[in-house]
Design a protein around this motif. Sequence first.
Motif, PDB file in Angstrom:
ATOM      1  N   ARG A 185       0.813  -1.218   0.000  1.00 46.08           N
ATOM      2  CA  ARG A 185       0.000   0.000   0.000  1.00 46.08           C
ATOM      3  C   ARG A 185       0.848   1.270   0.000  1.00 46.08           C
ATOM      4  O   ARG A 185       0.317   2.371   0.103  1.00 46.08           O
ATOM      5  CB  ARG A 185      -0.917   0.002   1.230  1.00 46.08           C
ATOM      6  N   ARG A 186       2.144   1.124  -0.151  1.00 44.03           N
ATOM      7  CA  ARG A 186       3.043   2.262   0.007  1.00 44.03           C
ATOM      8  C   ARG A 186       2.697   3.414  -0.938  1.00 44.03           C
ATOM      9  O   ARG A 186       2.763   4.582  -0.548  1.00 44.03           O
ATOM     10  CB  ARG A 186       4.487   1.828  -0.219  1.00 44.03           C
ATOM     11  N   SER A 187       2.337   3.110  -2.174  1.00 40.56           N
ATOM     12  CA  SER A 187       2.064   4.159  -3.172  1.00 40.56           C
ATOM     13  C   SER A 187       0.579   4.358  -3.437  1.00 40.56           C
ATOM     14  O   SER A 187       0.205   5.025  -4.403  1.00 40.56           O
ATOM     15  CB  SER A 187       2.781   3.817  -4.492  1.00 40.56           C
ATOM     16  N   PHE A 188      -0.282   3.807  -2.598  1.00 44.54           N
ATOM     17  CA  PHE A 188      -1.711   3.830  -2.892  1.00 44.54           C
ATOM     18  C   PHE A 188      -2.287   5.248  -2.973  1.00 44.54           C
ATOM     19  O   PHE A 188      -3.152   5.517  -3.798  1.00 44.54           O
ATOM     20  CB  PHE A 188      -2.480   3.012  -1.851  1.00 44.54           C
ATOM     21  N   GLU A 189      -1.853   6.143  -2.104  1.00 45.93           N
ATOM     22  CA  GLU A 189      -2.400   7.496  -2.130  1.00 45.93           C
ATOM     23  C   GLU A 189      -2.171   8.154  -3.489  1.00 45.93           C
ATOM     24  O   GLU A 189      -3.055   8.834  -4.016  1.00 45.93           O
ATOM     25  CB  GLU A 189      -1.787   8.345  -1.023  1.00 45.93           C
ATOM     26  N   LYS A 190      -0.990   7.957  -4.058  1.00 38.85           N
ATOM     27  CA  LYS A 190      -0.683   8.519  -5.371  1.00 38.85           C
ATOM     28  C   LYS A 190      -1.434   7.764  -6.469  1.00 38.85           C
ATOM     29  O   LYS A 190      -1.962   8.361  -7.411  1.00 38.85           O
ATOM     30  CB  LYS A 190       0.822   8.453  -5.638  1.00 38.85           C
ATOM     31  N   LEU A 191      -1.475   6.438  -6.347  1.00 39.11           N
ATOM     32  CA  LEU A 191      -2.133   5.633  -7.375  1.00 39.11           C
ATOM     33  C   LEU A 191      -3.622   5.940  -7.466  1.00 39.11           C
ATOM     34  O   LEU A 191      -4.201   5.960  -8.564  1.00 39.11           O
ATOM     35  CB  LEU A 191      -1.922   4.148  -7.077  1.00 39.11           C
ATOM     36  N   LEU A 192      -4.248   6.187  -6.329  1.00 40.73           N
ATOM     37  CA  LEU A 192      -5.679   6.506  -6.334  1.00 40.73           C
ATOM     38  C   LEU A 192      -5.958   7.815  -7.063  1.00 40.73           C
ATOM     39  O   LEU A 192      -7.084   8.044  -7.535  1.00 40.73           O
ATOM     40  CB  LEU A 192      -6.210   6.581  -4.900  1.00 40.73           C
ATOM     41  N   ALA A 193      -4.963   8.686  -7.150  1.00 46.52           N
ATOM     42  CA  ALA A 193      -5.123   9.972  -7.839  1.00 46.52           C
ATOM     43  C   ALA A 193      -4.581   9.932  -9.266  1.00 46.52           C
ATOM     44  O   ALA A 193      -4.639  10.942  -9.972  1.00 46.52           O
ATOM     45  CB  ALA A 193      -4.420  11.068  -7.051  1.00 46.52           C
ATOM     46  N   ASP A 194      -4.068   8.789  -9.700  1.00 47.18           N
ATOM     47  CA  ASP A 194      -3.488   8.696 -11.044  1.00 47.18           C
ATOM     48  C   ASP A 194      -4.589   8.807 -12.094  1.00 47.18           C
ATOM     49  O   ASP A 194      -5.638   8.157 -11.979  1.00 47.18           O
ATOM     50  CB  ASP A 194      -2.731   7.371 -11.204  1.00 47.18           C
ATOM     51  N   PRO A 195      -4.368   9.620 -13.134  1.00 44.60           N
ATOM     52  CA  PRO A 195      -5.441   9.839 -14.120  1.00 44.60           C
ATOM     53  C   PRO A 195      -5.561   8.759 -15.187  1.00 44.60           C
ATOM     54  O   PRO A 195      -6.557   8.729 -15.912  1.00 44.60           O
ATOM     55  CB  PRO A 195      -5.030  11.171 -14.762  1.00 44.60           C
ATOM     56  N   HIS A 196      -4.581   7.865 -15.288  1.00 44.35           N
ATOM     57  CA  HIS A 196      -4.604   6.932 -16.416  1.00 44.35           C
ATOM     58  C   HIS A 196      -5.470   5.711 -16.100  1.00 44.35           C
ATOM     59  O   HIS A 196      -5.277   5.055 -15.075  1.00 44.35           O
ATOM     60  CB  HIS A 196      -3.193   6.475 -16.771  1.00 44.35           C
ATOM     61  N   PRO A 197      -6.417   5.375 -16.982  1.00 40.41           N
ATOM     62  CA  PRO A 197      -7.328   4.243 -16.705  1.00 40.41           C
ATOM     63  C   PRO A 197      -6.618   2.901 -16.575  1.00 40.41           C
ATOM     64  O   PRO A 197      -7.087   2.026 -15.846  1.00 40.41           O
ATOM     65  CB  PRO A 197      -8.290   4.258 -17.904  1.00 40.41           C
ATOM     66  N   LEU A 198      -5.496   2.705 -17.252  1.00 40.35           N
ATOM     67  CA  LEU A 198      -4.788   1.424 -17.138  1.00 40.35           C
ATOM     68  C   LEU A 198      -4.183   1.247 -15.748  1.00 40.35           C
ATOM     69  O   LEU A 198      -4.121   0.131 -15.225  1.00 40.35           O
ATOM     70  CB  LEU A 198      -3.700   1.323 -18.207  1.00 40.35           C
TER      71      LEU A 198
END
Length: 263
Positions: A140-153
């Motif tokens: 879960r280390r990068s989850f905060e950033k990943l949840l805000a990532d704009p790319h659908p893939l």
Amino acid sequence: MVLFADVRDVRRLKRLLLSFADTGVRVGWLAEQLELWPVASAARLLDELCDESERSDPEAREALLALSLYLVSRGPSACVDRLREEAETRHLLGLARLLRRGPPPVMVDRPATELPVPDYGAGRELTLGERRSLARRPSRRSFEKLLADPHPLVIRLLLQNPKLTEDDVVRLVARRPARQAVMAEVAQSLRWLCHGRVRLTLVLNPGSPPEIAMPLLPICKRTELKEVVRATETSIVLRATALELLERRPPIRGVDLADVVLQ
């Protein structure tokens, strides 16, 4: 998997659907059948299923979940259009509510390609491949950033991550203005659509496309329908449909439907 089922009444439809323990298998079976059944027969059966569910028949409500999830994950299609036309022509009101069109979203974010990539702390913008790799990791280390990532893939892979929680997905689809790419990816994920909180958050977000929000209304609980009726940011068509469904539910002793609107 049954390639073609001769379903002549709603009781057999419920029995066949519920004979599959897995929701995904139910949705897949139903998708196959709807491509094979005559549209008039399919529309009549599905309308009866909607009617029984609206009267709070437990087996019908469970079976209707598969139909709703099929419609949400399928999106606009020729099959859905034929069913809608048949429902409107034959005045099949239960099915017509399920397939009702609504206005386009009132709160829509910019396209994903125009949104900034989050700062992942690498001192540079990560490539799409690197972000997809992060989304796959069982951490879960990068989850905060990943949840805000704009790319659908990236979002698609994150939705498959075993460390993702229901709370994460609720936050994802609650964001306003809505991210259309996110809504579309969650709509394709039966794993998360099976969660009532995720479904309700999709319905309540005014940026949800009507082809996602509307089919989820009939499987809402009474308390959830009340929330939709009171949600002034959502479309008037969605709120009116929620009120219709509330009126169709069997009454609860001591509760006045007017309270739903006035409270």
